[in-house]
Design a protein around this motif. Structure first.
Motif, PDB file in Angstrom:
ATOM      1  N   CYS D  34       0.905  -1.300  -0.047  1.00 39.99           N
ATOM      2  CA  CYS D  34       0.031   0.092  -0.174  1.00 39.99           C
ATOM      3  C   CYS D  34       0.878   1.190   0.036  1.00 39.99           C
ATOM      4  O   CYS D  34       1.741   1.505   0.849  1.00 39.99           O
ATOM      5  CB  CYS D  34      -0.816   0.030   1.362  1.00 39.99           C
ATOM      6  N   GLN D  35       0.714   1.886  -1.069  1.00 36.73           N
ATOM      7  CA  GLN D  35       1.594   3.214  -1.309  1.00 36.73           C
ATOM      8  C   GLN D  35       1.001   4.438  -0.235  1.00 36.73           C
ATOM      9  O   GLN D  35       1.530   5.433   0.185  1.00 36.73           O
ATOM     10  CB  GLN D  35       1.581   3.606  -2.802  1.00 36.73           C
ATOM     11  N   LEU D  86      -2.211   0.360  -4.341  1.00 40.36           N
ATOM     12  CA  LEU D  86      -1.472  -0.942  -4.018  1.00 40.36           C
ATOM     13  C   LEU D  86      -0.635  -1.402  -5.025  1.00 40.36           C
ATOM     14  O   LEU D  86      -0.969  -1.759  -6.201  1.00 40.36           O
ATOM     15  CB  LEU D  86      -2.584  -1.873  -3.870  1.00 40.36           C
ATOM     16  N   GLU D  87       0.688  -1.609  -4.907  1.00 40.34           N
ATOM     17  CA  GLU D  87       1.405  -2.109  -5.617  1.00 40.34           C
ATOM     18  C   GLU D  87       2.129  -3.462  -5.178  1.00 40.34           C
ATOM     19  O   GLU D  87       2.746  -3.542  -4.073  1.00 40.34           O
ATOM     20  CB  GLU D  87       2.667  -1.044  -5.755  1.00 40.34           C
ATOM     21  N   LYS D  94       3.731  -7.095 -11.727  1.00 42.92           N
ATOM     22  CA  LYS D  94       3.649  -6.178 -10.644  1.00 42.92           C
ATOM     23  C   LYS D  94       2.600  -5.161 -10.942  1.00 42.92           C
ATOM     24  O   LYS D  94       2.628  -3.966 -11.308  1.00 42.92           O
ATOM     25  CB  LYS D  94       5.221  -5.132 -10.754  1.00 42.92           C
ATOM     26  N   PRO D  95       1.465  -5.599 -10.500  1.00 42.97           N
ATOM     27  CA  PRO D  95       0.434  -4.709 -10.566  1.00 42.97           C
ATOM     28  C   PRO D  95       0.195  -3.698  -9.903  1.00 42.97           C
ATOM     29  O   PRO D  95       0.745  -3.724  -8.613  1.00 42.97           O
ATOM     30  CB  PRO D  95      -0.926  -5.796 -10.438  1.00 42.97           C
ATOM     31  N   SER D  96      -0.413  -2.459 -10.273  1.00 47.07           N
ATOM     32  CA  SER D  96      -0.544  -1.469  -9.555  1.00 47.07           C
ATOM     33  C   SER D  96      -2.046  -1.074  -9.616  1.00 47.07           C
ATOM     34  O   SER D  96      -2.745  -0.663 -10.340  1.00 47.07           O
ATOM     35  CB  SER D  96       0.199  -0.271 -10.100  1.00 47.07           C
ATOM     36  N   PHE D  97      -2.586  -1.279  -8.356  1.00 42.30           N
ATOM     37  CA  PHE D  97      -4.117  -1.315  -8.124  1.00 42.30           C
ATOM     38  C   PHE D  97      -4.539   0.126  -7.592  1.00 42.30           C
ATOM     39  O   PHE D  97      -4.010   0.608  -6.624  1.00 42.30           O
ATOM     40  CB  PHE D  97      -4.713  -2.159  -7.168  1.00 42.30           C
ATOM     41  N   ARG D  98      -5.319   0.943  -8.574  1.00 43.50           N
ATOM     42  CA  ARG D  98      -5.728   2.258  -8.179  1.00 43.50           C
ATOM     43  C   ARG D  98      -7.300   1.940  -7.699  1.00 43.50           C
ATOM     44  O   ARG D  98      -8.125   1.454  -8.471  1.00 43.50           O
ATOM     45  CB  ARG D  98      -5.606   3.199  -9.364  1.00 43.50           C
ATOM     46  N   THR D  99      -7.381   2.169  -6.428  1.00 40.61           N
ATOM     47  CA  THR D  99      -8.710   1.763  -5.837  1.00 40.61           C
ATOM     48  C   THR D  99      -9.171   2.968  -4.850  1.00 40.61           C
ATOM     49  O   THR D  99      -8.732   3.836  -4.396  1.00 40.61           O
ATOM     50  CB  THR D  99      -8.132   0.741  -4.704  1.00 40.61           C
TER      51      THR D  99
END
Lengths: 792, 292, 166, 200
Positions: D34-35, D86-87, D94-99
């Motif tokens: 979590c970024q 979330l990376e 390396k999915p980067s989930f924009r949530t």
């Protein structure tokens, strides 16, 4: 065991019909010289890619293409808003109750299956086109999805505004009252619920198209993976609003079809339309993921079948209720598959006094479902043969003898079934007896008994199949809803030096038409095969045609060829008579030679006649120069191949693993023009049947997401998955066509699944297993044993 | 589908590869390419840079000196499966390598790529565990040996650090009274292991003295089947199949892999059946290698 | 976007070309050099239609970067026949009807040739295993297996039997 | 896909657990990859790049260092929206989930949240909830989540989703547990527990 081939150059024309010669098309295919659609390169060519919906059911709120349009190498991006032509895909077979729904080539308001096209990109190369897809931003309002036909019909989310309860049609055949009566009076009844799962066709060559547009003469040249270029041209002319005579469609070498390249899809039309927009050649080639998401699926039935019998095990009635999955839209021939190609075959090889079948077609959120090798007939044969196995078990009768007892007797042909078919010819006991002999059936039953004592589980399964090919005649299919005739055309043209070119409206894609048609023509005209050239699959060269599907090419196309050849001979005879200074009535034609009866040294070869016909210096009065003839052949009825397939398997109850001991196929496809090609068609068909029985099936999650979306997850059978097959044939000529042929393209696929499932159920009889749904994955087999307590 | 854009770098040596790894952001290592390229083609993996280590000669080849076989990370599955000496000295590894994918995959895919990628459904994790391998990694601080028992952590997750490179695999030779085997139930579609079981039996006069038994496909990483190993101790080699029933005992079955290919429950069933088969095959081989 | 100048020796002809990092070998061969024999049938490395030989070994050219193959010898189906004579595998495929639509055939034959180089007189089961990486949807494989057997006989023990898979 | 489980943390009170689980910073630090987890006004208009830039280098202290009142003040409120990035790293993927997540219910001891997001040509929707209960040893957190994945990951990464999701969840709870263990240890000396209890 396998048929040995012969070198065609060593065979006399008189012997060539029926010879297992090597295939004429092979040299190009084994050297890399073949030209498949993706092999085509045109200067200035661009590449198209389709942005596809990731949702199975959603409203489109916004499509933002700005980022994609700004990318280097992107030529143009189009969405539904840009489509300035009708752009709606037609349905080629109508039913009375059919709910026709709009099927746009790009979705504008709503997507209805995962893979529905939303936008297209045209770019300088295929990699850039794909990059640009990722840059297109689509906003969706996701809707609930449904993939199962029963769920769709029972309160599923509404997929089309016009189709209440997702009902596409309701259809029935047979006599409900008589069937009801048969069940009321029956001494025994059995019933079975079976699924015939959705299959992904998986031709090895993905669909592809290359369009070249010339603005100065408004001409579109489209090369595409098609089984029926003329039909595609007719339909596409309407879809993209382009004059039919300015749209040429050519099938280069086509890497398999199995039905999936019959239908008119959006992508090929978009390719042609896009070429017109960008005024540059456009190539579109489906990736395998796209073929998994968009190629029309096959099968998709949920069926309840019931059999009524008298006290002796004679079948007195059959009742079938089917929910057929049609997918999100009506594909080109979709309505005909679970109806006329299915319900009409439910009598199988049996004399059944009363049959009634009801089918409800359902819209769901999977790709459109249409013809896939067998198309309706495998589904019919499956339910009939599974029910027969079940009924024989119920009656405690041997399944082979139960079948024999109920067969349509050999002297009953032509035989009219209660479901509107008139079987042309048949001898079902002959294929059964041959199969039993090949299985060494009596001995097998003893071995099976002995093996069970040792805790090993062997089983035998039979499939007495019948199919209908060469769907015809045009007048009848028109009454049933077809929006086209089902004739075939051919043109036979001599060149002045004596070579011949034949043009056919069928369009082969692996069946060896070049070879088969050459054999027919060599035999008819008495020519060496080297002097014959066959042309198919090009609307520019061939006047008209209906294409290749439904095992129709030999029966319908071959007959059209014979008809044209005979017309040529008729004309040549006139010229020969004139040249030989004899009366036409005295001329005999044999082995390419026209002879004056009673004067054997006065003769002229047809190739010399051709020379004379074009030289035209000395022609009979009423005969035009030149030597060619064309014809449209419209068959008088279907033809009905049949046969008996049987499998012996062993099942490991610990792991559910199934091993083939034997696979036997005895087919009667009428006369065989090239037995090696016939054998190859059976092999390939059986392999696809093995695939359906044991391995294949499209699986979707509850949101309509395809879970078997690649060859990693969807099993296309490999060499080690397919059993060694022992094939044999009997020959019962069809009386309906000049060649006496029936058709073989789909036989194996129709026959195999139930032979295998019946064998596994037979093996597991000690465990009380009555049914396992296809595909018989090992886990399902293991569970079936396990759920019955796991004790033999 | 096609890979996204990236920069390709060919590493000429181990040191060069480590430098490239240190210098480049978001770089992936490429050896045979059979794990990375398919993932890149689906669009799921999209690295900015790819470092091709497949041409580093120092990482290639099989060496059987002393009582250990050393296999360079770039050695292909085919080279391993075709090595007669390895079939005698570490049968389980040669057999597992021969079970991977198909001819073309075996001609291109490498042992290092496989073990670094750590796909739980591949065939080498269990074989490496059963063979008691030592994995040698190079990093900025030099060389490091990793015991295979400490190596596999989770799906695609190992003890290797981001800046490290797996350079070779070392496996001790089986003694004369050792038998080993790898058997698998492949997915019919992908060929990956729904279950794969590797077993090495160390025997003494017809009795199992100790054993290393491991499985692929069951959990999210290759695992030892310690309950089976315990049960085998002291067992006659003729009865080893009986230990298969303990296959799941040491594992948290609630964490079994569970997907459309096979449910967790069926995997547990297969694990027992295939453990039995692996043990029996390994037992059949006890003493055989010594006579070759 | 990174580009690379590479050299491939295809069927004996040395060819220089420029490719992107991401260009797959199969696309370099087909789109850049015009060797359209190897076909693309999937993107999951399962179908084998793109099989070619790289330095004498059958590999899937869709699962190799063109730049990775820089400096190698590549043989495609176009390189099988010699001096106008078919290779025994080609003869055998034709004799046995080992093909129908032909799309998988180039890859199928390239795998078979590599296999027969190492295996004398293989059994049918062995042939089926060897063809695991090549999917055919038309033939049901039986005539392909026949063709490989026939080719093996024609090649008459030219390959040395390899050990390994006992 | 549905996931559920019960997680037990010993020697803590329900109030402490509740307060911790209400703390966006606690969640951020416990959730693997979590970024940031930042409250946003309009869930339909989120600029993830801007939020990433705006994210301070260092988070404020968590319990037990943090002042419980401050934690309570920054805690979740019913109806509020959060954006999260979330990376994850799953091998080379390396999915980067924009949530964007909405807190649907937040009332001790029951909470639920739902959200949606996208990554790598894919999107997902999620509904989750939890309920705390006091046990003899400490606190049991019964949780459940239902997630739907669409697009490329659903089609190509199906085999991987479950094990990775399991791992993310188990690491999340074990990080929470570690943090709450510190809270429990702090309690021994500071009376933090009583202070927190008093807040409810």
């Amino acid at each position: 065991m396998s048929i040995e081939t012969e070198d065609p150059s060593e065979i006399d024309p008189a012997e060539i019909l029926g010879s297992a010669i090597e295939r004429r098309e092979d040299p190009a295919l084994i050297t890399g010289d073949a030209e498949y659609t993706d092999d085509i390169q045109i200067p200035r060519m661009t590449h198209m890619a389709v942005k596809r919906s990731q949702h199975a059911h959603a409203r489109i709120e916004d499509v933002d293409t700005s980022e994609a349009e700004a990318m280097d190498g992107v030529v143009d991006v189009f969405t539904a808003e840009d489509i300035d032509v009708p752009g709606s895909l037609p349905v080629g077979w109508l039913l009375e109750t059919l709910e026709q729904v709009d099927h746009p080539i790009l979705a504008g308001e709503k997507v209805r299956y995962q893979g529905d096209g939303v936008a297209i990109v045209v770019a300088e190369d295929r990699y850039t086109a794909q990059d640009a897809l990722d840059a297109i931003d689509v906003e969706y309002e996701r809707l609930d999805a449904v993939t199962d036909p029963s769920d769709a019909l029972n309160g599923g989310p509404e997929i089309h505004d016009d189709a209440a309860d997702n009902v596409a049609f309701e259809w029935e055949i047979g006599n409900a009252d008589e069937t009801e009566e048969a069940f009321e009076e029956a001494a025994h009844t059995v019933d079975l619920e079976v699924e015939n799962q959705l299959l992904i066709p998986n031709a090895m060559e993905p669909r592809a198209a290359v369009a070249d547009y010339n603005p100065s003469d408004n001409q579109i040249d489209l090369a595409m993976t098609t089984q029926n270029p003329h039909v595609h041209r007719l339909l596409m002319a309407g879809v993209i609003d382009h004059p039919e005579n300015k749209l040429s469609i050519r099938a280069p070498d086509v890497g398999g079809g199995f039905g999936s390249k019959i239908h008119h899809y959006a992508d090929e039309a978009l390719t042609a339309w896009a070429a017109k927009q960008v005024e540059r050649p456009v190539k579109w080639v489906a990736t395998r993921s796209e073929t998994y998401q968009t190629d029309a699926l096959g099968r998709g039935h949920e069926t309840h079948g019931q059999v009524a019998m008298d006290e002796d095990g004679n079948i007195t009635g059959l009742k079938v209720d089917t929910k057929a999955n049609l997918g999100a839209y009506l594909s080109t021939f979709a309505p005909s598959i679970p109806t006329y190609l299915y319900g009409t075959l439910l009598s199988g090889q049996y004399e059944i006094p009363a049959i009634h079948c009801e089918v409800t077609g359902a819209f769901t959120n999977v790709p459109p479902v249409d013809a896939y090798r067998g198309a309706g007939r495998p589904e019919a044969s499956y339910i009939v043969e599974r029910l027969v196995k079940h009924a024989a078990e119920h009656m405690d009768m041997d399944p082979a003898e139960f079948r024999r007892q109920n067969f349509v007797p050999g002297d009953a042909f032509p035989y009219e079934t209660p479901v509107a078919m008139v079987y042309d010819s048949g001898d079902y006991e002959k294929t059964l007896d041959r199969a039993l002999e090949m299985l060494d059936y009596e001995e097998f039953r003893e071995r099976q008994e002995a093996a069970r004592e040792e805790g090993r589980y062997l089983g035998v399964g039979f499939s007495a199949y019948i199919e209908a090919c060469g769907i015809a005649p045009s007048e009848l299919v028109g009454q049933l809803g077809a929006q086209a005739g089902l004739w075939e055309s051919s043109l036979v043209r001599f060149q002045p030096s004596g070579t011949v070119t034949a043009y056919l409206g069928t369009s082969g894609h692996g069946q060896g038409h070049d070879t088969t048609y050459s054999q027919i023509l060599a035999s008819e005209l008495g020519l060496d095969i080297e002097d014959i050239d066959i042309v198919e699959g090009d609307t520019d060269e061939i006047p008209q045609g209906m294409g290749t599907y439904g095992s129709r090419s030999a029966a319908v196309g071959g007959s059209a060829l014979v008809q044209s050849a005979r017309k040529v001979v008729e004309k040549a005879k006139k010229i020969a008579a004139h040249q030989l200074e004899a009366s036409e009535d005295d001329i005999e034609f044999e082995d390419g030679e026209f002879r004056v009866a009673g004067a054997p040294d006065r003769s002229m070869h047809i190739q010399d006649v051709a020379g004379a016909a074009y030289l035209a210096h000395d022609m009979p009065d009423d005969v035009e120069p030149g030597l060619e003839a064309s014809s449209f052949y419209d068959p008088e009825n279907f033809v009905f191949p049949f046969g008996m397939h049987a499998a012996i398997v062993e099942v490991d109850p610990d792991t559910g693993e199934i091993d083939f001991e034997t696979y036997v196929a005895v087919d009667d496809v009428g006369n065989q023009i090239n037995p090696k090609i016939v054998e190859g068609q059976i092999h390939g068909g059986v392999a696809q049947g093995v695939g359906q029985a044991l391995y294949e099936g499209a699986e979707y999650d509850e949101n309509g997401q395809l879970l078997t979306g690649s060859m990693q997850d969807y099993t296309v059978p490999k060499a080690m998955h397919v059993p060694e097959m022992e094939t044999d044939s009997t020959v019962t000529e069809s009386p309906h066509n000049p060649l006496g042929v029936k058709g073989v393209g789909e036989a194996g696929t129709i026959a195999a699944p139930q032979a295998i499932v019946n064998a596994v159920v037979d093996a597991l009889e000690p465990f009380g297993v009555e049914n396992i749904e296809m595909p018989l994955k090992e886990e399902r087999v293991w569970r079936a044993i396990h759920e019955n307590g796991g004790d033999a | 589908m096609y890979p996204g854009e990236f920069d390709y770098h060919r590493a000429e040596s181990v040191e060069h590869a480590l430098e490239l790894l240190a210098d480049l952001d978001d770089a992936e290592l490429l050896s045979g390419g059979h794990s990375l390229l398919p993932t890149m083609k689906t669009g799921l993996a999209d690295p900015d840079a790819v470092v091709d280590i497949g041409h580093i000669d120092a990482m290639t080849g099989i060496d059987h000196s002393g009582d250990t076989t050393t296999i360079g990370a770039n050695t292909t599955y085919a080279e391993i499966a075709d090595d007669d000496t390895l079939w005698d000295s570490v049968t389980v590894l040669a057999e597992a390598a021969g079970e991977i994918g198909d001819v073309q995959v075996r001609n291109a895919g490498t042992i290092g790529g496989n073990i670094a990628h750590a796909d739980p459904a591949s065939d080498l994790p269990a074989a490496a565990l059963a063979a008691d391998a030592t994995l040698v990694a190079h990093g900025p601080d030099g060389e490091r040996e990793i015991d295979v028992d400490d190596y596999f952590i989770a799906m695609y997750m190992t003890d290797l650090a981001e800046d490290e490179l797996l350079t070779r695999v070392e496996v001790p030779h089986q003694g004369p009274e050792v038998g080993s085997a790898y058997v698998k139930k492949p997915s019919p579609s992908s060929g990956y292991a729904l279950i794969g079981v590797a077993a090495t039996l160390y025997t003494d006069g017809g009795t199992v003295a100790s054993a290393r038994v491991a499985a692929n496909g069951a959990m999210d990483h290759g695992v030892r089947l310690t309950a089976v190993e315990d049960a085998l101790e002291g067992m006659s080699v003729d009865d080893v199949g009986d230990a298969g029933e303990h296959a799941g005992d040491s594992l948290d079955t609630s964490m079994f892999m569970d997907d459309i290919q096979a449910s967790a429950e069926f995997r547990a069933q297969l694990l027992e059946a295939y453990t039995e088969r692996a043990l029996e095959r390994a037992a059949d081989r006890v003493g055989v290698a010594a006579t070759v | 976007m990174a580009e690379h100048d590479i050299t491939l020796t295809v069927n004996g002809n040395e060819q220089e070309l420029t490719v992107e990092s991401r260009t797959l070998l199969v696309h370099a061969l087909r789109d850049e050099l015009g060797y359209t024999g190897p076909n693309v049938g999937c993107e999951s490395s399962m179908c084998g239609a793109c099989t070619v030989h790289v330095d004498g070994k059958a590999v899937k050219s869709c699962t190799m970067l063109a730049v990775q193959a820089d400096g190698t010898d590549v043989t495609t189906v176009e390189g099988l026949d010699q001096d106008g004579e078919f290779h025994p595998i080609q003869e055998a495929f034709q004799e046995e009807h080992g093909l129908q639509c032909g799309y998988c055939t180039p890859g199928m034959m390239m795998t078979a040739v590599d296999f027969l180089d190492d295996h004398d007189d293989p059994g049918r089961e062995e042939i089926r295993e060897a063809l695991e990486g090549n999917l055919c949807r038309c033939t049901g494989y039986q005539n392909i297996v026949n063709a490989v057997e026939t080719a093996s006989n024609k090649m008459g023990g030219s390959g040395a039997a390899a050990g390994g898979d006992d | 896909m549905e996931f559920e489980g019960t997680f037990t943390i010993e020697e803590v009170s329900p109030e402490e657990v509740w307060l911790s689980l209400s703390d966006p910073y606690m969640i951020k630090q416990s959730l693997p990859g979590c970024q940031f987890l930042t409250e946003v006004e309009d869930p339909d208009d989120v600029d993830f790049e801007e939020l990433r830039e705006a994210e301070p280098d260092e988070d404020p202290p968590l319990l037990p260092e943090a002042d419980p009142d401050e934690v309570a003040a920054r805690g979740f409120d019913e109806g509020s929206h959060y954006a999260a990035l979330l990376e994850l790293k799953v091998g080379a993927v390396k999915p980067s989930f924009r949530t964007v997540v909405t807190i649907d219910e937040w009332d001790h001891p029951v909470g639920s949240a739902s959200g949606e997001g996208d990554a790598s040509g894919s999107s997902f929707e999620m509904d989750s909830g939890m309920e705390l209960s006091e046990t003899d040893e400490g606190v049991a957190i019964a949780w459940h989540a239902e997630a739907d994945v669409f697009g490329r990951i659903a089609q190509m990464g199906q085999r991987v989703i479950n094990p990775v999701a399991d791992r993310v969840v188990s690491r999340f709870f074990s990080n929470i547990e570690d943090q709450l263990t510190e809270v429990a240890e702090e309690d021994e000396s500071s009376g933090l527990r009583d202070r927190i209890k008093g807040m409810f």
